[in-house]
Scaffold this motif. Structure first.
Motif, PDB file in Angstrom:
ATOM      1  N   LEU A  46      39.761  29.094  55.308  1.00 31.64           N
ATOM      2  CA  LEU A  46      40.528  28.010  54.683  1.00 31.64           C
ATOM      3  C   LEU A  46      40.050  26.679  55.257  1.00 31.64           C
ATOM      4  N   ASN A  47      39.063  26.120  54.608  1.00 32.04           N
ATOM      5  CA  ASN A  47      38.473  24.863  55.077  1.00 32.04           C
ATOM      6  C   ASN A  47      39.184  23.662  54.464  1.00 32.04           C
ATOM      7  N   ASP A  48      38.772  22.472  54.872  1.00 31.38           N
ATOM      8  CA  ASP A  48      39.211  21.226  54.217  1.00 31.38           C
ATOM      9  C   ASP A  48      38.145  20.904  53.166  1.00 31.38           C
ATOM     10  N   TYR A  49      38.351  20.895  51.929  1.00 29.29           N
ATOM     11  CA  TYR A  49      39.451  21.368  51.129  1.00 29.29           C
ATOM     12  C   TYR A  49      38.876  22.390  50.157  1.00 29.29           C
ATOM     13  N   GLY A  50      38.557  23.536  50.712  1.00 29.52           N
ATOM     14  CA  GLY A  50      37.989  24.604  49.914  1.00 29.52           C
ATOM     15  C   GLY A  50      38.069  25.918  50.661  1.00 29.52           C
ATOM     16  N   TYR A  51      37.708  26.974  49.948  1.00 36.92           N
ATOM     17  CA  TYR A  51      37.680  28.314  50.533  1.00 36.92           C
ATOM     18  C   TYR A  51      36.219  28.705  50.751  1.00 36.92           C
ATOM     19  N   ASN A  52      35.838  28.910  51.965  1.00 36.09           N
ATOM     20  CA  ASN A  52      34.447  29.229  52.323  1.00 36.09           C
ATOM     21  C   ASN A  52      33.503  28.099  51.933  1.00 36.09           C
ATOM     22  N   ALA A  53      34.028  26.942  51.689  1.00 35.48           N
ATOM     23  CA  ALA A  53      33.222  25.803  51.265  1.00 35.48           C
ATOM     24  C   ALA A  53      34.036  24.545  51.519  1.00 35.48           C
ATOM     25  N   SER A  54      33.402  23.394  51.363  1.00 35.36           N
ATOM     26  CA  SER A  54      34.141  22.148  51.552  1.00 35.36           C
ATOM     27  C   SER A  54      34.900  21.750  50.296  1.00 35.36           C
ATOM     28  N   SER A  55      34.646  22.458  49.210  1.00 31.73           N
ATOM     29  CA  SER A  55      35.395  22.234  47.971  1.00 31.73           C
ATOM     30  C   SER A  55      35.308  23.500  47.123  1.00 31.73           C
ATOM     31  N   GLY A  56      36.359  23.766  46.363  1.00 28.58           N
ATOM     32  CA  GLY A  56      36.358  24.954  45.505  1.00 28.58           C
ATOM     33  C   GLY A  56      36.533  26.232  46.299  1.00 28.58           C
ATOM     34  N   GLY A  57      36.053  27.305  45.724  1.00 25.22           N
ATOM     35  CA  GLY A  57      36.163  28.602  46.381  1.00 25.22           C
ATOM     36  C   GLY A  57      35.349  29.622  45.622  1.00 25.22           C
ATOM     37  N   PRO A  58      35.084  30.752  46.252  1.00 27.21           N
ATOM     38  CA  PRO A  58      34.277  31.765  45.576  1.00 27.21           C
ATOM     39  C   PRO A  58      35.028  32.402  44.409  1.00 27.21           C
ATOM     40  N   THR A  59      34.267  32.839  43.427  1.00 24.48           N
ATOM     41  CA  THR A  59      34.862  33.617  42.345  1.00 24.48           C
ATOM     42  C   THR A  59      34.938  35.067  42.802  1.00 24.48           C
ATOM     43  N   ILE A  60      36.138  35.574  42.825  1.00 21.57           N
ATOM     44  CA  ILE A  60      36.376  36.944  43.292  1.00 21.57           C
ATOM     45  C   ILE A  60      36.532  37.842  42.067  1.00 21.57           C
ATOM     46  N   THR A  61      35.737  38.878  42.002  1.00 21.84           N
ATOM     47  CA  THR A  61      35.807  39.783  40.853  1.00 21.84           C
ATOM     48  C   THR A  61      36.217  41.182  41.316  1.00 21.84           C
ATOM     49  N   VAL A  62      37.300  41.684  40.740  1.00 21.30           N
ATOM     50  CA  VAL A  62      37.776  43.042  41.060  1.00 21.30           C
ATOM     51  C   VAL A  62      38.151  43.731  39.755  1.00 21.30           C
ATOM     52  N   ARG A  63      38.509  44.986  39.868  1.00 18.10           N
ATOM     53  CA  ARG A  63      38.957  45.723  38.682  1.00 18.10           C
ATOM     54  C   ARG A  63      40.461  45.948  38.757  1.00 18.10           C
ATOM     55  N   ALA A  64      41.066  45.997  37.609  1.00 16.32           N
ATOM     56  CA  ALA A  64      42.502  46.293  37.573  1.00 16.32           C
ATOM     57  C   ALA A  64      42.743  47.621  38.270  1.00 16.32           C
ATOM     58  N   GLY A  65      43.736  47.642  39.079  1.00 15.86           N
ATOM     59  CA  GLY A  65      44.041  48.847  39.839  1.00 15.86           C
ATOM     60  C   GLY A  65      43.531  48.775  41.265  1.00 15.86           C
TER      61      GLY A  65
END
Lengths: 148, 126
Positions: A46-65
């Motif tokens: 949890l960075n200022d002001y991003g997730y794993n970055a200084s802005s924005g965040g990674p796109t997390i892809t999972v499957r339902a379930g």
């Protein structure tokens, strides 16, 4: 065997293609029955002001379930705190909210990816007036694919 | 005398502006340290009270001295916020660096010096 690995202070958002490192049997009450449940693990700084970055965040892809287990690591500067929220404000049908973490604090949150779709996760910290952390760019996307 | 009075009004207005700006726009103030937010709100309230008293024209020499002392006390409180760094698990230098990176906090600190000096100057001329 983490589904993704992260970099605390890099520039742009990335895509996290998740994998299932382990499976488990059994379902929590109220959830549809499945023979096996995939557990998807990842870490977000949890960075200022991003997730794993200084802005924005990674796109997390999972499957339902999939059961999504996220290790959150506070990494703000000074007294600045951040959190991870996936709720009606996203908007999404989920109600996932971490604690507000300062630098060095960690928390593991977990939820079942029950509803396919594309949603925004974000930081809910905001002042009474002026830009919230989300408006400063602290949000990312989670894509929940239909169950295969 | 008039210039000193105007300087005092301006210093109080800038102090109020800096405080209100921090209260409205500093997310961490409310998220991490709401007690500091209430304290700052009290300081802003004191500034408003002193400005109203000045505008009423009822403040004499002694009152101006009190305002000058109030400026010094507020300076100690605002600058002394650095000493609360351990409350946030931070070192003093790191917390000071964060605070002084906020222009409204800088304005608040400078304004207190300005309030104390201009009130004292006004009292000397009265």
């Amino acid at each position: 065997m983490l589904a993704s690995q992260t970099q605390p202070q890099t520039g742009g958002a990335t895509t996290i293609e998740t994998r299932a490192p382990e499976t488990t049997r059994g379902e929590p009450a109220g959830q549809p029955l499945r023979a096996e449940e995939r557990i998807v693990e990842l870490t977000l700084y949890l960075n200022d002001y991003g997730y794993n970055a200084s802005s924005g965040g990674p796109t997390i892809t999972v499957r339902a379930g999939d059961r999504v287990r996220i290790t959150l690591v506070g990494n703000g500067s000074g007294p600045i705190v951040h959190d991870f929220v996936l709720d009606s404000g996203s908007p999404s049908p989920y109600d996932v909210r971490s604690e507000r973490l300062s630098r060095g604090q960690t928390q593991v949150i977990e939820f079942l990816a029950s509803y396919p779709g594309e949603y925004k996760y974000y930081c809910s910290v905001k002042p009474p007036f002026g830009l919230s952390h989300r408006e400063r760019g602290q949000e990312g996307t989670i894509i929940i694919l239909p169950e295969s | 005398m008039r210039a000193a009075s105007l300087a005092l009004y301006a210093s109080l207005l800038s102090s109020i502006f800096g405080g209100v700006w921090l209260l409205l726009t500093d997310a961490e103030l409310w998220a991490v340290a709401p007690d500091h937010a209430y304290g700052l709100a009290a300081l802003v309230g004191a500034d408003v009270f002193m400005l109203a008293a000045l505008l009423s024209g009822r403040v004499g020499r002694r009152g101006l001295r009190y305002i000058s002392v109030a400026g010094v006390v507020k300076l100690a409180l605002v600058a002394g916020d650095v000493l609360t760094a351990p409350q946030f698990g931070l070192g003093y230098a790191e917390f000071a660096s964060y605070l002084f990176s906020l222009w409204a906090y800088d304005l608040l600190v400078v304004s207190q010096v300005w309030v104390a000096a201009s009130a004292y100057a006004s009292s000397r001329m009265k």
